[in-house]
Design an enzyme around this catalytic site. Sequence first.
Site, PDB file in Angstrom:
ATOM      1  CG  HIS A 177      -1.626   1.277   1.451  1.00  0.00           C
ATOM      2  ND1 HIS A 177      -2.611   1.760   0.612  1.00  0.00           N
ATOM      3  CD2 HIS A 177      -1.458   2.224   2.414  1.00  0.00           C
ATOM      4  CE1 HIS A 177      -3.026   2.937   1.070  1.00  0.00           C
ATOM      5  NE2 HIS A 177      -2.345   3.235   2.147  1.00  0.00           N
ATOM      6  CG  HIS A 182       0.454   6.549   0.384  1.00  0.00           C
ATOM      7  ND1 HIS A 182      -0.467   7.570   0.417  1.00  0.00           N
ATOM      8  CD2 HIS A 182      -0.031   5.582   1.204  1.00  0.00           C
ATOM      9  CE1 HIS A 182      -1.469   7.246   1.238  1.00  0.00           C
ATOM     10  NE2 HIS A 182      -1.232   6.037   1.718  1.00  0.00           N
ATOM     11  CD  GLU A 222      -4.615   6.414   2.898  1.00  0.00           C
ATOM     12  OE1 GLU A 222      -4.638   5.481   2.079  1.00  0.00           O
ATOM     13  OE2 GLU A 222      -3.621   6.690   3.593  1.00  0.00           O
ATOM     14  CB  SER A 241      -2.140  -0.062  -2.611  1.00  0.00           C
ATOM     15  OG  SER A 241      -3.143   0.069  -1.620  1.00  0.00           O
TER      16      SER A 241
HETATM   17  N1  NLE Z   1      -7.061  -1.671   1.141  1.00  0.00           N
HETATM   18  C1  NLE Z   1      -5.733  -1.212   0.803  1.00  0.00           C
HETATM   19  C2  NLE Z   1      -4.942  -2.332   0.138  1.00  0.00           C
HETATM   20  O1  NLE Z   1      -5.370  -3.483   0.167  1.00  0.00           O
HETATM   21  O2  NLE Z   1      -3.883  -2.068  -0.422  1.00  0.00           O
HETATM   22  C3  NLE Z   1      -5.004  -0.665   2.016  1.00  0.00           C
HETATM   23  C4  NLE Z   1      -5.696   0.535   2.636  1.00  0.00           C
HETATM   24  C5  NLE Z   1      -4.946   1.161   3.785  1.00  0.00           C
HETATM   25  C6  NLE Z   1      -5.627   2.383   4.287  1.00  0.00           C
HETATM   26 FE   FE2 Z   2      -2.394   5.088   3.214  1.00  0.00          FE
END
Ligand code: NLE
Ligand code: FE2
Length: 313
Positions: A177, A182, A222, A241
């Site tokens: 993630h 990011h 996010e 992500s």
């Molecule tokens: N749901 C995201 C993932 O599976 O990469 C992570 C989110 C974190 C806030």
């Molecule tokens: Fe994050």
Amino acid sequence: APAPATQPAEAQATRPFRIPRSLEEVDNGQILGFSADLSEDHPGFHDPVYKQRRVDICNLARTHRIGQPIPRIDYSPEEVDVWRTVMTELQQLFPQHACKEFLRCWPMFGFSPDEVPQLEDLSAVLTRATGFQIRPVAGLLRPRDFLNGLAFRTFHSTQYMRHHSSPRYTPEPDVVHELIGHVPMLADPAYADLVHQIGIASLTADEKQIWHLTKVYWYTVEFGVVREGGGVKAFGAGVLSSFGELQHMAAGRAELVPLDVAAPLPRMSYKDGYQQRYFVLDSFEEGAAHLKAYCRTLHQHLPDDVRVAVGLL
Ligand code: NLE
Ligand code: FE2
């Protein structure tokens, strides 16, 4: 990611806090939820090997000091497999469903399905691009600490891998993630500037304002999406992500609502799976302008020495 803690009581709005004058004064030791203590509904809860791995990686973050190189992790074949699965799926989805800022920055980092990148290496690329750096952290920081870090162009990042039983989605931040969701976005100068402004706005925010700012961050950085060329593209890291979430967004089944930064925002949750509603910006430029205008309302009370410390003066 900042942690959605419990809704602060009205009475906490004036709780005293200290404005950090440097990154050294940003507390990265207090971790909320997750960390190495997994909750019962976490996919790794019944996996002692996974839990011990998390403890070991978290301990490295805890002992890291600013200025030292970030420790390199020797990811296991199983961890690399998770990375490979995610990368392979995401690479097919990005050209159609990621926003143009992401697609422009993505090649700068040389991501490969065969190797989990090291925080230290990506941090160096990021710093050359926008002055942002990565600092390792053991788990979810308190929202104030996490946002304060952004004021010093520092992104706190976890380093452990999601559990191999659920590569398509994890409720918590993990190395996939942070690095895929990011880091590329933070290499875009306009985006990095916006995130920096959000960080600065957190420095003098009271508890109520921190809570709202955390939601603003949550529904943009996010989980934000943006209109582009007649379609809707992902720019939020939690969408970028997770190939499960990105497919869900692309299928168009979630509701799209315009973002009003000043209006009350819905409660956040890590637990409910894919978002049922995304806040959509009409364009990145326009959205960023609104967000920054909101941030400036919180910049008013910044002492001059802090303005200098964060590069506003
Ligand atoms: N749901 C995201 C993932 O599976 O990469 C992570 C989110 C974190 C806030
Ligand atoms: Fe994050």
